[in-house]
Scaffold this motif. Structure first.
Motif, mmCIF file in Angstrom:
data_model
loop_
_atom_site.group_PDB
_atom_site.id
_atom_site.type_symbol
_atom_site.label_atom_id
_atom_site.label_comp_id
_atom_site.label_asym_id
_atom_site.label_seq_id
_atom_site.Cartn_x
_atom_site.Cartn_y
_atom_site.Cartn_z
ATOM 1 N N LYS A 1 -13.624 -3.505 2.056
ATOM 2 C CA LYS A 1 -12.828 -3.431 3.286
ATOM 3 C C LYS A 1 -12.226 -4.784 3.668
ATOM 4 C CE LYS A 1 -15.039 0.654 5.259
ATOM 5 N NZ LYS A 1 -15.860 1.208 6.365
ATOM 6 N N VAL A 2 -12.741 -5.870 3.070
ATOM 7 C CA VAL A 2 -12.106 -7.169 3.282
ATOM 8 C C VAL A 2 -10.686 -7.132 2.728
ATOM 9 C CG1 VAL A 2 -12.129 -9.589 2.547
ATOM 10 C CG2 VAL A 2 -14.241 -8.507 3.351
ATOM 11 N N TRP A 3 -10.522 -6.556 1.540
ATOM 12 C CA TRP A 3 -9.187 -6.441 0.936
ATOM 13 C C TRP A 3 -8.323 -5.466 1.709
ATOM 14 C CZ3 TRP A 3 -7.785 -9.953 -2.474
ATOM 15 C CH2 TRP A 3 -8.784 -10.655 -3.145
ATOM 16 N N GLU A 4 -8.947 -4.416 2.226
ATOM 17 C CA GLU A 4 -8.203 -3.473 3.057
ATOM 18 C C GLU A 4 -7.717 -4.160 4.331
ATOM 19 O OE1 GLU A 4 -8.992 1.107 3.966
ATOM 20 O OE2 GLU A 4 -10.387 -0.207 5.037
ATOM 21 N N GLY A 5 -8.566 -5.019 4.903
ATOM 22 C CA GLY A 5 -8.179 -5.748 6.104
ATOM 23 C C GLY A 5 -6.997 -6.667 5.850
ATOM 24 N N MET A 6 -6.993 -7.327 4.693
ATOM 25 C CA MET A 6 -5.863 -8.199 4.364
ATOM 26 C C MET A 6 -4.582 -7.381 4.219
ATOM 27 S SD MET A 6 -7.289 -11.262 1.925
ATOM 28 C CE MET A 6 -8.265 -10.324 0.758
ATOM 29 N N GLY A 7 -4.720 -6.151 3.716
ATOM 30 C CA GLY A 7 -3.567 -5.278 3.613
ATOM 31 C C GLY A 7 -3.041 -4.830 4.964
ATOM 32 N N ILE A 8 -3.905 -4.832 5.965
ATOM 33 C CA ILE A 8 -3.481 -4.470 7.319
ATOM 34 C C ILE A 8 -2.826 -5.660 8.024
ATOM 35 C CG2 ILE A 8 -4.339 -3.808 9.612
ATOM 36 C CD1 ILE A 8 -6.508 -2.159 8.145
ATOM 37 N N TYR A 9 -3.394 -6.849 7.820
ATOM 38 C CA TYR A 9 -2.903 -8.027 8.533
ATOM 39 C C TYR A 9 -1.614 -8.602 7.948
ATOM 40 C CZ TYR A 9 -7.561 -8.084 10.668
ATOM 41 O OH TYR A 9 -8.699 -7.744 11.337
ATOM 42 N N SER A 10 -1.460 -8.576 6.625
ATOM 43 C CA SER A 10 -0.336 -9.283 6.004
ATOM 44 C C SER A 10 1.044 -8.763 6.449
ATOM 45 C CB SER A 10 -0.453 -9.263 4.476
ATOM 46 O OG SER A 10 -0.393 -7.951 3.966
ATOM 47 N N PRO A 11 1.280 -7.446 6.618
ATOM 48 C CA PRO A 11 2.601 -7.026 7.111
ATOM 49 C C PRO A 11 2.909 -7.579 8.506
ATOM 50 C CG PRO A 11 1.448 -5.162 6.145
ATOM 51 C CD PRO A 11 0.448 -6.275 6.273
ATOM 52 N N THR A 12 1.898 -7.623 9.366
ATOM 53 C CA THR A 12 2.119 -8.165 10.710
ATOM 54 C C THR A 12 2.451 -9.647 10.647
ATOM 55 O OG1 THR A 12 0.539 -6.567 11.599
ATOM 56 C CG2 THR A 12 1.102 -8.439 12.997
#
Length: 246
Positions: free
Chosen positions: A144-155
């Motif tokens: 979920k750390v990688w999933e979190g980065m996928g959520i934050y990077s577009p923003t």
């Protein structure tokens, strides 16, 4: 080596590079130090704020599974368990003692040792399931750390674009700088959305699938070891465990 992951990574990179050239933007348009700092460092900062250190370290460690997944051969494991059950019926549980030290998997080694020691089957199940669920939870948190980065990077990409447009607005008096400034502003958006959809989110999804598969294999091992401890017929054990083979 997971060939699909390698091919997917190559195609992801090619889609951006070739697409940029075909659209007439050129490769130089994809490079922006300012966008790099905002998106990469911003995403890293956000995920470090979100994650405990041990979870972050685990995430960096297991990312290699995307290209080098943990070895899984359920048919071979079933054959080994059936062989052990045959030995146990002929020689008793102590006949498996020599096999304990030969097991490279700590989970399997621990379970087999408990069988040899004559631990009650229900106790074996409880202890192994606690370890199984604990390790699965730790690995899933790391994915979920990688999933979190996928959520934050577009923003962060949008923030980079907005900052770039602010810089453009300050140069409205010089039209020669507007086109280049706007193009540079949207490079951050490409970084953020591209990383999320071509790297971070696919990596997270792949890791989750591998973790679930590993958990399922270990559940199979638990069932097999308990069946040996209960003295079940090897053919019955094989028939039951074959249900875990897809």
């Amino acid at each position: 080596m997971d060939r699909l992951s390698v091919i997917g990574s190559i195609l992801a990179l090619a889609s951006l590079l070739v697409g940029s050239v075909l659209k007439g933007a050129g490769l130089a348009a994809l490079w922006s130090p300012a966008a790099f700092v905002i998106v990469f460092l911003g995403t890293l900062a956000a995920i470090l704020l979100q994650s405990p250190m041990e979870t972050f370290k685990r995430a960096m460690k297991i990312v290699r599974w995307v290209f080098q997944p943990p070895a899984q051969d359920r048919s071979a494991v079933i054959a080994q368990i059936v062989e052990w059950s045959t030995t146990a019926r002929k020689q008793g549980l102590l006949g498996l003692e020599a096999q304990v030290a030969l097991q490279p998997d700590p989970f399997l080694r621990k379970g087999l040792q408990m069988v040899v020691d004559g631990v009650e089957p229900e106790s074996i199940r409880q202890m192994l399931e606690i370890e199984l669920h604990g390790q699965g939870a730790r690995d899933m948190a790391a994915a979920k750390v990688w999933e979190g980065m996928g959520i934050y990077s577009p923003t962060l990409g949008i923030i980079g674009a907005v900052l770039g447009l602010i810089a453009v607005m300050k140069n409205l008096a010089d039209p020669s700088k507007l086109g280049h400034g706007i193009a540079a502003a949207f490079t951050a958006t490409i970084y953020g959305i591209g990383l999320a959809n071509l790297a971070f989110l696919p990596v997270a999804s792949k890791l989750k699938g591998l973790i679930n598969a590993q958990t399922e294999e270990r559940e199979m091992i638990v069932e097999g070891l308990i069946a040996i401890a209960q003295g079940e017929n090897p053919r019955n054990i094989e028939a039951r465990l074959n249900g875990y083979v897809h």
